[in-house]
Scaffold this motif. Structure first.
Motif, PDB file in Angstrom:
ATOM      1  N   MET A   1     -11.423 -12.369  35.319  1.00 49.71           N
ATOM      2  CA  MET A   1     -11.022 -11.274  34.494  1.00 49.71           C
ATOM      3  C   MET A   1     -12.259 -10.421  34.208  1.00 49.71           C
ATOM      4  O   MET A   1     -13.313 -10.955  33.866  1.00 49.71           O
ATOM      5  N   PRO A   2     -12.147  -9.081  34.299  1.00 43.28           N
ATOM      6  CA  PRO A   2     -13.301  -8.213  34.066  1.00 43.28           C
ATOM      7  C   PRO A   2     -13.678  -8.205  32.581  1.00 43.28           C
ATOM      8  O   PRO A   2     -12.824  -8.291  31.716  1.00 43.28           O
ATOM      9  N   GLU A   3     -14.959  -8.097  32.347  1.00 42.78           N
ATOM     10  CA  GLU A   3     -15.461  -8.067  30.972  1.00 42.78           C
ATOM     11  C   GLU A   3     -15.549  -6.617  30.506  1.00 42.78           C
ATOM     12  O   GLU A   3     -16.035  -5.752  31.223  1.00 42.78           O
ATOM     13  N   SER A   4     -15.047  -6.350  29.282  1.00 39.90           N
ATOM     14  CA  SER A   4     -15.073  -4.978  28.772  1.00 39.90           C
ATOM     15  C   SER A   4     -16.494  -4.609  28.332  1.00 39.90           C
ATOM     16  O   SER A   4     -17.278  -5.457  27.925  1.00 39.90           O
ATOM     17  N   SER A   5     -16.780  -3.340  28.442  1.00 38.36           N
ATOM     18  CA  SER A   5     -18.113  -2.897  28.037  1.00 38.36           C
ATOM     19  C   SER A   5     -18.221  -2.921  26.521  1.00 38.36           C
ATOM     20  O   SER A   5     -17.257  -2.667  25.806  1.00 38.36           O
ATOM     21  N   SER A   6     -19.391  -3.205  26.047  1.00 40.26           N
ATOM     22  CA  SER A   6     -19.569  -3.289  24.600  1.00 40.26           C
ATOM     23  C   SER A   6     -19.691  -1.875  24.009  1.00 40.26           C
ATOM     24  O   SER A   6     -20.170  -0.946  24.649  1.00 40.26           O
ATOM     25  N   ARG A   7     -19.274  -1.767  22.806  1.00 40.48           N
ATOM     26  CA  ARG A   7     -19.332  -0.474  22.101  1.00 40.48           C
ATOM     27  C   ARG A   7     -20.459  -0.506  21.083  1.00 40.48           C
ATOM     28  O   ARG A   7     -20.254  -0.816  19.923  1.00 40.48           O
ATOM     29  N   LYS A   8     -21.602  -0.218  21.518  1.00 39.72           N
ATOM     30  CA  LYS A   8     -22.738  -0.210  20.606  1.00 39.72           C
ATOM     31  C   LYS A   8     -22.974   1.227  20.149  1.00 39.72           C
ATOM     32  O   LYS A   8     -23.124   2.130  20.955  1.00 39.72           O
ATOM     33  N   LYS A   9     -23.005   1.380  18.831  1.00 34.20           N
ATOM     34  CA  LYS A   9     -23.303   2.696  18.265  1.00 34.20           C
ATOM     35  C   LYS A   9     -24.815   2.837  18.126  1.00 34.20           C
ATOM     36  O   LYS A   9     -25.515   1.866  17.850  1.00 34.20           O
ATOM     37  N   ALA A  10     -25.249   4.028  18.291  1.00 28.96           N
ATOM     38  CA  ALA A  10     -26.668   4.291  18.063  1.00 28.96           C
ATOM     39  C   ALA A  10     -26.941   4.179  16.574  1.00 28.96           C
ATOM     40  O   ALA A  10     -26.091   4.520  15.742  1.00 28.96           O
ATOM     41  N   ALA A  11     -28.097   3.699  16.201  1.00 30.16           N
ATOM     42  CA  ALA A  11     -28.463   3.567  14.794  1.00 30.16           C
ATOM     43  C   ALA A  11     -28.549   4.956  14.163  1.00 30.16           C
ATOM     44  O   ALA A  11     -29.026   5.910  14.786  1.00 30.16           O
ATOM     45  N   TYR A  12     -28.111   5.023  12.910  1.00 32.36           N
ATOM     46  CA  TYR A  12     -28.140   6.303  12.191  1.00 32.36           C
ATOM     47  C   TYR A  12     -29.574   6.661  11.847  1.00 32.36           C
ATOM     48  O   TYR A  12     -30.312   5.864  11.268  1.00 32.36           O
ATOM     49  N   ILE A  13     -29.947   7.855  12.202  1.00 36.19           N
ATOM     50  CA  ILE A  13     -31.276   8.364  11.860  1.00 36.19           C
ATOM     51  C   ILE A  13     -31.067   9.584  10.972  1.00 36.19           C
ATOM     52  O   ILE A  13     -30.531  10.596  11.416  1.00 36.19           O
ATOM     53  N   PRO A  14     -31.459   9.492   9.691  1.00 33.25           N
ATOM     54  CA  PRO A  14     -31.243  10.626   8.790  1.00 33.25           C
ATOM     55  C   PRO A  14     -32.101  11.811   9.201  1.00 33.25           C
ATOM     56  O   PRO A  14     -33.165  11.648   9.801  1.00 33.25           O
ATOM     57  N   PRO A  15     -31.645  13.011   8.875  1.00 31.99           N
ATOM     58  CA  PRO A  15     -32.448  14.195   9.210  1.00 31.99           C
ATOM     59  C   PRO A  15     -33.747  14.184   8.400  1.00 31.99           C
ATOM     60  O   PRO A  15     -33.803  13.600   7.322  1.00 31.99           O
ATOM     61  N   PRO A  16     -34.773  14.795   8.918  1.00 29.78           N
ATOM     62  CA  PRO A  16     -36.050  14.795   8.192  1.00 29.78           C
ATOM     63  C   PRO A  16     -35.922  15.554   6.870  1.00 29.78           C
ATOM     64  O   PRO A  16     -35.204  16.549   6.763  1.00 29.78           O
ATOM     65  N   ALA A  17     -36.598  15.036   5.867  1.00 29.29           N
ATOM     66  CA  ALA A  17     -36.559  15.663   4.544  1.00 29.29           C
ATOM     67  C   ALA A  17     -37.271  17.007   4.597  1.00 29.29           C
ATOM     68  O   ALA A  17     -38.323  17.157   5.218  1.00 29.29           O
ATOM     69  N   LYS A  18     -36.670  17.980   3.928  1.00 26.48           N
ATOM     70  CA  LYS A  18     -37.269  19.314   3.877  1.00 26.48           C
ATOM     71  C   LYS A  18     -38.234  19.363   2.700  1.00 26.48           C
ATOM     72  O   LYS A  18     -37.846  19.612   1.573  1.00 26.48           O
ATOM     73  N   SER A  19     -39.450  19.105   2.978  1.00 25.98           N
ATOM     74  CA  SER A  19     -40.474  19.095   1.946  1.00 25.98           C
ATOM     75  C   SER A  19     -41.391  20.286   2.157  1.00 25.98           C
ATOM     76  O   SER A  19     -42.303  20.256   2.986  1.00 25.98           O
ATOM     77  N   SER A  20     -41.130  21.321   1.413  1.00 32.55           N
ATOM     78  CA  SER A  20     -41.971  22.505   1.529  1.00 32.55           C
ATOM     79  C   SER A  20     -43.102  22.475   0.509  1.00 32.55           C
ATOM     80  O   SER A  20     -43.838  23.439   0.363  1.00 32.55           O
ATOM     81  N   GLY A  21     -43.212  21.389  -0.237  1.00 28.88           N
ATOM     82  CA  GLY A  21     -44.264  21.275  -1.231  1.00 28.88           C
ATOM     83  C   GLY A  21     -43.848  21.959  -2.523  1.00 28.88           C
ATOM     84  O   GLY A  21     -42.772  22.545  -2.635  1.00 28.88           O
ATOM     85  N   PRO A  22     -44.695  21.880  -3.507  1.00 29.72           N
ATOM     86  CA  PRO A  22     -44.362  22.515  -4.781  1.00 29.72           C
ATOM     87  C   PRO A  22     -44.371  24.033  -4.657  1.00 29.72           C
ATOM     88  O   PRO A  22     -45.228  24.607  -3.996  1.00 29.72           O
ATOM     89  N   LYS A  23     -43.402  24.639  -5.290  1.00 30.07           N
ATOM     90  CA  LYS A  23     -43.334  26.099  -5.257  1.00 30.07           C
ATOM     91  C   LYS A  23     -44.353  26.662  -6.240  1.00 30.07           C
ATOM     92  O   LYS A  23     -44.549  26.136  -7.328  1.00 30.07           O
ATOM     93  N   VAL A  24     -44.974  27.734  -5.861  1.00 32.49           N
ATOM     94  CA  VAL A  24     -45.971  28.372  -6.716  1.00 32.49           C
ATOM     95  C   VAL A  24     -45.580  29.833  -6.927  1.00 32.49           C
ATOM     96  O   VAL A  24     -44.861  30.422  -6.127  1.00 32.49           O
ATOM     97  N   ASN A  25     -46.068  30.363  -8.002  1.00 33.21           N
ATOM     98  CA  ASN A  25     -45.806  31.769  -8.309  1.00 33.21           C
ATOM     99  C   ASN A  25     -46.760  32.659  -7.529  1.00 33.21           C
ATOM    100  O   ASN A  25     -47.866  32.260  -7.190  1.00 33.21           O
ATOM    101  N   PRO A  26     -46.331  33.898  -7.275  1.00 30.65           N
ATOM    102  CA  PRO A  26     -47.267  34.844  -6.655  1.00 30.65           C
ATOM    103  C   PRO A  26     -48.426  35.133  -7.612  1.00 30.65           C
ATOM    104  O   PRO A  26     -48.303  34.956  -8.824  1.00 30.65           O
ATOM    105  N   PRO A  27     -49.545  35.586  -7.098  1.00 36.32           N
ATOM    106  CA  PRO A  27     -50.721  35.792  -7.955  1.00 36.32           C
ATOM    107  C   PRO A  27     -50.532  36.852  -9.036  1.00 36.32           C
ATOM    108  O   PRO A  27     -51.238  36.832 -10.044  1.00 36.32           O
ATOM    109  N   TRP A  28     -49.603  37.760  -8.886  1.00 37.58           N
ATOM    110  CA  TRP A  28     -49.410  38.814  -9.874  1.00 37.58           C
ATOM    111  C   TRP A  28     -48.540  38.356 -11.042  1.00 37.58           C
ATOM    112  O   TRP A  28     -48.447  39.052 -12.061  1.00 37.58           O
ATOM    113  N   PHE A  29     -47.904  37.202 -10.930  1.00 43.85           N
ATOM    114  CA  PHE A  29     -46.899  36.800 -11.914  1.00 43.85           C
ATOM    115  C   PHE A  29     -47.486  36.584 -13.310  1.00 43.85           C
ATOM    116  O   PHE A  29     -46.983  37.123 -14.292  1.00 43.85           O
TER     117      PHE A  29
END
Length: 82
Positions: free
Chosen positions: A1-29
């Protein structure tokens, strides 16, 4: 009897965090914020010392409102200061 192929899911990789750093005010503020606060204070002091004749002659007590508008605008900017 033929063996069925396994259904392996790829591991979840979260999207990279959007780290733009601390926000700063413009120099005129900060200079604009402090300028508005001090301009409003000076406007009100001049209005009281000249008995509502200056800084703008002819509008009398409305000079107080103009001074308070400058101060309120300065305080409004403090809420956005980082």
């Amino acid at each position: 009897m033929p063996e069925s192929s396994s259904r392996k899911k790829a591991a979840y990789i979260p999207p990279p965090a959007k780290s733009s750093g601390p926000k700063v005010n413009p120099p005129w503020f900060l200079p604009v914020m402090l300028g508005l606060l001090l301009l409003g204070l000076a406007w009100i002091v001049v209005t009281y010392l000249t008995q509502s004749k200056y800084p703008i002659p002819g509008i009398h007590q409305w000079n107080l409102l103009i001074g308070f508008v400058f101060i309120i605008a300065g305080f409004g900017m403090t809420t956005r200061w980082r």
